[in-house]
Write an enzyme that holds these catalytic residues in place. Structure first.
Site, short mmCIF file in Angstrom:
data_model
loop_
_atom_site.label_atom_id
_atom_site.label_comp_id
_atom_site.label_asym_id
_atom_site.label_seq_id
_atom_site.Cartn_x
_atom_site.Cartn_y
_atom_site.Cartn_z
N ASP A 201 0.80 -1.23 0.12
CA ASP A 201 0.15 0.03 -0.01
C ASP A 201 1.06 1.25 0.03
O ASP A 201 2.15 1.06 -0.08
CB ASP A 201 -1.08 -0.01 1.17
CG ASP A 201 -2.38 0.55 1.06
OD1 ASP A 201 -2.59 1.62 0.47
OD2 ASP A 201 -3.39 -0.07 1.33
N GLY A 227 4.30 1.46 -2.55
CA GLY A 227 4.28 1.84 -3.85
C GLY A 227 3.09 2.41 -4.27
O GLY A 227 1.95 2.49 -3.72
N ASP A 228 2.78 2.24 -5.64
CA ASP A 228 1.57 2.87 -6.17
C ASP A 228 1.09 1.50 -7.42
O ASP A 228 1.83 1.06 -8.08
CB ASP A 228 1.93 4.12 -7.28
CG ASP A 228 0.78 4.44 -8.08
OD1 ASP A 228 -0.33 4.00 -8.05
OD2 ASP A 228 1.00 5.36 -8.94
N PHE A 229 0.09 0.92 -6.93
CA PHE A 229 -0.38 -0.08 -7.48
C PHE A 229 -0.82 0.08 -8.91
O PHE A 229 -1.06 -0.80 -9.94
CB PHE A 229 -1.49 -1.04 -6.77
CG PHE A 229 -2.64 -0.25 -6.55
CD1 PHE A 229 -3.36 0.70 -7.24
CD2 PHE A 229 -3.21 -0.30 -5.20
CE1 PHE A 229 -4.42 1.18 -7.03
CE2 PHE A 229 -4.35 0.27 -4.70
CZ PHE A 229 -5.23 1.12 -5.77
N HIS A 246 -13.55 -1.78 -6.91
CA HIS A 246 -14.78 -1.13 -7.14
C HIS A 246 -14.49 0.40 -6.70
O HIS A 246 -15.56 1.24 -7.19
CB HIS A 246 -15.64 -1.66 -5.86
CG HIS A 246 -15.45 -1.28 -4.57
ND1 HIS A 246 -16.48 -1.24 -3.65
CD2 HIS A 246 -14.24 -0.85 -3.95
CE1 HIS A 246 -16.00 -0.76 -2.37
NE2 HIS A 246 -14.52 -0.50 -2.82
#
Length: 338
Positions: A201, A227-229, A246
């Site tokens: 996350d 990090g950045d998914f 969602h």
């Protein structure tokens, strides 16, 4: 004299007033009323002093909560706890207080002007708060803390169902993408001694997530990565996406799925999506209401099983099965790389 039976009009009018009681419940959670009466019944004067409110106004706020059985009003005029109010006490193991606080602080307010979303396609949250949902949480730490606590609270309600409904014995290295405070991974690893886990996350969640995993006795089996998914996710055998897709429209959901696909072993990889699944035909359930929250708040959406299958195919996954969970509307959608 006999009372007249309620008419359709009476039912509709009662429905129109439902938000008032909902708002009173959210406000009681924000004020911490359930915590205050946990040790024993209190007078309205004592409650007002503890919450910095006016006794007469607070009494009127509590009236509908007594009416629905959330609080107990004694013959001596004191307010006491009930089975329902206990669930909003802060130290309850599956407390719902953060969930109702999030409703009070953010969710209710972002529904102020639904027409703006219906006419522009943009989340009304951005009009109301002047920022995107997650940017707002990052810039307002108090709201952000309530949000993450609410997500952990909801995950606690579903984590045990996930951990017991799926065989994780051969899951290998599990990567919980957008795993927050690690609640889901902790439950899975506690029940299944074979796999290891990584909670992935944003950087600001790394320290509290690692502390939560360590306090669960998982030091050495569970780690945290940041990090950045949308850019990349850690490699692993099993990737979890719990209440992540969602939040996003199809374009950005596909981007997350493709990052997971790129991080998986070609032959043994598994993807597990934990989400509410919309029924094919409309019904009055939590998932339908949640879909509107996603529309007005984040620009995301709930999806039917067929819509998830289509997304998975486009991202390079083959849908294997959809498992219903013992949690309202929630499912595990299992897929493997094509």
């Amino acid at each position: 004299m006999t009372s007249a039976l309620p008419t359709t009009a009476d039912t509709l009018v009662a429905q129109s007033w439902g938000f008032v009681t909902d708002r009173a419940l959210q406000t009681a959670a924000e004020l911490g009323i359930p915590d205050l009466v946990a040790a024993g019944p209190l007078s309205v004067d004592a409650l007002a002093e503890a919450t910095d409110t006016r006794p007469d106004a607070l009494r009127r706020l509590l009236r509908p909560l007594v009416g629905i059985g959330f609080l107990r009003l004694g013959d001596d005029g004191t307010y006491g706890r009930t089975e329902e109010s206990v669930l909003l006490e802060s130290d309850h193991p599956t407390t719902l207080r953060p969930w109702f606080q999030l409703m009070y602080r953010v969710t209710y307010r972002m529904l102020d002007d639904p027409l703006s979303t219906l006419r522009t396609g943009r989340p009304s949250f951005e009009e109301r708060f002047g920022n995107t949902y997650f940017a707002h949480m990052a810039q307002h730490p108090e709201d952000g803390a309530v949000f993450h606590a609410a997500m952990a609270s909801f995950t606690r309600r579903t984590a045990r169902a996930v951990a017991t409904s799926y065989d994780f014995s051969t899951a290998g290295s599990i990567v919980d993408v957008g795993g927050g405070l690690g609640t889901l991974v902790a439950d899975i690893l506690t029940l299944h001694p074979e796999p290891t886990g990584t909670v992935f996350d944003l950087p600001d969640l790394a320290e509290p997530a690692q502390a939560a995993l360590d306090s669960a006795g998982l030091n050495g089996r569970a780690t945290v990565a940041s990090g950045d998914f949308f850019a990349a996710v850690p490699t692993g055998r099993t990737h979890l996406l719990s209440w992540i897709l969602h939040d996003w429209d199809d374009e950005r959901a596909l981007r997350v799925l493709r990052r997971c696909r790129a991080a998986q072993d070609e032959s043994h990889g598994r993807l597990l999506i934990v989400e509410a699944v919309l029924p094919e035909r409309p019904s009055a359930d939590m998932t339908t209401a949640l879909d509107l929250v996603m529309l007005f708040g984040l620009g995301g959406r709930e999806r039917t099983e067929a819509q998830y299958v289509a997304l998975l195919k486009e991202a390079g996954f083959h849908h294997l099965r959809t498992l219903p969970l013992e949690a309202p509307g929630m499912h595990i959608i299992e897929a493997k790389p094509c």
